[in-house]
Design a protein around this motif. Structure first.
Motif, PDB file in Angstrom:
ATOM      1  N   LYS A  73      52.339  -5.924 -62.405  1.00 26.67           N
ATOM      2  CA  LYS A  73      50.947  -6.012 -61.967  1.00 26.67           C
ATOM      3  C   LYS A  73      50.455  -4.663 -61.444  1.00 26.67           C
ATOM      4  O   LYS A  73      49.361  -4.211 -61.799  1.00 26.67           O
ATOM      5  N   SER A  74      51.249  -4.001 -60.623  1.00 26.05           N
ATOM      6  CA  SER A  74      50.868  -2.685 -60.095  1.00 26.05           C
ATOM      7  C   SER A  74      50.735  -1.662 -61.212  1.00 26.05           C
ATOM      8  O   SER A  74      49.822  -0.830 -61.198  1.00 26.05           O
ATOM      9  N   MET A  75      51.639  -1.734 -62.184  1.00 26.66           N
ATOM     10  CA  MET A  75      51.578  -0.809 -63.313  1.00 26.66           C
ATOM     11  C   MET A  75      50.300  -1.019 -64.127  1.00 26.66           C
ATOM     12  O   MET A  75      49.644  -0.063 -64.522  1.00 26.66           O
ATOM     13  N   ILE A  76      49.930  -2.272 -64.329  1.00 28.67           N
ATOM     14  CA  ILE A  76      48.695  -2.565 -65.060  1.00 28.67           C
ATOM     15  C   ILE A  76      47.498  -2.009 -64.286  1.00 28.67           C
ATOM     16  O   ILE A  76      46.610  -1.373 -64.873  1.00 28.67           O
ATOM     17  N   ILE A  77      47.463  -2.245 -62.987  1.00 26.03           N
ATOM     18  CA  ILE A  77      46.351  -1.765 -62.154  1.00 26.03           C
ATOM     19  C   ILE A  77      46.273  -0.241 -62.195  1.00 26.03           C
ATOM     20  O   ILE A  77      45.191   0.327 -62.399  1.00 26.03           O
ATOM     21  N   ASP A  78      47.395   0.438 -62.010  1.00 24.93           N
ATOM     22  CA  ASP A  78      47.397   1.905 -62.015  1.00 24.93           C
ATOM     23  C   ASP A  78      46.940   2.457 -63.367  1.00 24.93           C
ATOM     24  O   ASP A  78      46.127   3.381 -63.434  1.00 24.93           O
ATOM     25  N   THR A  79      47.455   1.884 -64.432  1.00 26.10           N
ATOM     26  CA  THR A  79      47.100   2.354 -65.778  1.00 26.10           C
ATOM     27  C   THR A  79      45.629   2.090 -66.073  1.00 26.10           C
ATOM     28  O   THR A  79      44.907   2.975 -66.560  1.00 26.10           O
ATOM     29  N   PHE A 138      39.910   3.424 -66.842  1.00 31.36           N
ATOM     30  CA  PHE A 138      38.519   3.157 -66.478  1.00 31.36           C
ATOM     31  C   PHE A 138      37.837   4.416 -65.958  1.00 31.36           C
ATOM     32  O   PHE A 138      36.674   4.677 -66.251  1.00 31.36           O
ATOM     33  N   GLN A 139      38.561   5.213 -65.170  1.00 34.02           N
ATOM     34  CA  GLN A 139      37.978   6.446 -64.634  1.00 34.02           C
ATOM     35  C   GLN A 139      37.727   7.464 -65.748  1.00 34.02           C
ATOM     36  O   GLN A 139      36.752   8.190 -65.717  1.00 34.02           O
ATOM     37  N   CYS A 170      41.484  -3.038 -59.614  1.00 33.40           N
ATOM     38  CA  CYS A 170      41.527  -1.573 -59.646  1.00 33.40           C
ATOM     39  C   CYS A 170      40.642  -0.990 -58.540  1.00 33.40           C
ATOM     40  O   CYS A 170      41.038  -0.046 -57.848  1.00 33.40           O
ATOM     41  N   LEU A 171      39.461  -1.551 -58.380  1.00 33.15           N
ATOM     42  CA  LEU A 171      38.538  -1.072 -57.344  1.00 33.15           C
ATOM     43  C   LEU A 171      39.127  -1.294 -55.951  1.00 33.15           C
ATOM     44  O   LEU A 171      39.014  -0.423 -55.074  1.00 33.15           O
ATOM     45  N   LYS A 172      39.771  -2.425 -55.740  1.00 33.44           N
ATOM     46  CA  LYS A 172      40.406  -2.696 -54.436  1.00 33.44           C
ATOM     47  C   LYS A 172      41.543  -1.711 -54.183  1.00 33.44           C
ATOM     48  O   LYS A 172      41.713  -1.208 -53.075  1.00 33.44           O
ATOM     49  N   SER A 173      42.318  -1.423 -55.201  1.00 34.81           N
ATOM     50  CA  SER A 173      43.412  -0.455 -55.068  1.00 34.81           C
ATOM     51  C   SER A 173      42.865   0.930 -54.736  1.00 34.81           C
ATOM     52  O   SER A 173      43.387   1.626 -53.857  1.00 34.81           O
ATOM     53  N   MET A 174      41.807   1.327 -55.445  1.00 33.45           N
ATOM     54  CA  MET A 174      41.176   2.623 -55.163  1.00 33.45           C
ATOM     55  C   MET A 174      40.621   2.644 -53.752  1.00 33.45           C
ATOM     56  O   MET A 174      40.741   3.650 -53.051  1.00 33.45           O
ATOM     57  N   SER A 175      40.028   1.549 -53.333  1.00 34.74           N
ATOM     58  CA  SER A 175      39.451   1.456 -51.997  1.00 34.74           C
ATOM     59  C   SER A 175      40.519   1.708 -50.939  1.00 34.74           C
ATOM     60  O   SER A 175      40.306   2.487 -50.001  1.00 34.74           O
ATOM     61  N   GLU A 176      41.654   1.054 -51.088  1.00 34.87           N
ATOM     62  CA  GLU A 176      42.746   1.233 -50.127  1.00 34.87           C
ATOM     63  C   GLU A 176      43.225   2.684 -50.102  1.00 34.87           C
ATOM     64  O   GLU A 176      43.412   3.276 -49.046  1.00 34.87           O
TER      65      GLU A 176
END
Length: 187
Positions: free
Chosen positions: A4-10, A15-16, A54-60
């Motif tokens: 899950k973390s790998m999917i979010i990071d990738t 997206f960016q 992804c946005l939540k991860s970036m926010s943190e």
């Protein structure tokens, strides 16, 4: 790193780089080397749910970094200059500041999706809170601090976008010279 973390990071990186609309699920699957079933196991509602993660991860990540910088410096002006200097260094080293902004995602989707807009709004509110709290510590009223924090957020986001479009760190350098002067006018 778990799947899950790998999917979010990738997906965050994709997206960016290409925008939400410019990235298809097949590209995410291929880059992550996972099956569609694996993606939907972690994100049953699909691509938009993944974007919000992804946005939540970036926010943190972004707010943790900002909080660390603002805790290390005695005044808002010192912390602001240190933060801008870090952004300039990142831009000069990498030619990008993608980890610090998601304006392209916001402009692409915020009017189309309330959950995406809310996730983006949450980050901006959190950033403004960090700036406002530091300004209150500097002796400003809460109302004035909130107004300046909004201006700071807009200046940083706009400066980052200008750096990316102009392929130069010059906009952030200008902001680092002018923002402290503007802030002094309120003290």
């Amino acid at each position: 790193m778990d799947t899950k973390s790998m999917i979010i990071d990738t997906a965050t990186t994709l997206f960016q780089q290409k925008g939400y609309i410019g990235v298809g699920l097949n590209e995410i699957l291929k880059t992550c080397n996972i099956s569609k079933g694996s993606l939907y196991h972690h994100f049953p509602n699909g691509k938009e749910e993944l974007l919000i993660a992804c946005l939540k991860s970036m926010s943190e990540s972004i707010t943790t970094d900002i909080e660390d910088i603002f805790k290390r410096y005695q005044t808002t002006q010192e912390a602001t200059l240190a933060m801008i200097e870090k952004l300039i260094e990142n831009y000069n080293r990498e030619g990008s500041i993608s980890g610090y902004t998601f304006t392209s995602i916001v402009s692409e989707l915020a009017t189309l999706s309330a959950p995406v807009r809310n996730a983006c709004s949450y980050l901006y509110i959190k950033m403004q809170g960090i700036y406002s709290n530091k300004l209150v510590e500097d002796g400003l009223s809460k109302e004035t601090a909130d107004s300046i924090a909004l201006m700071m957020t807009a200046a940083f986001e706009g400066g980052i976008m200008l750096c990316l479009t102009q392929k130069s760190s010059h906009p952030l350098k200008v902001i680092s010279q002018l923002l402290p002067k503007l802030m002094k006018g309120f003290q």
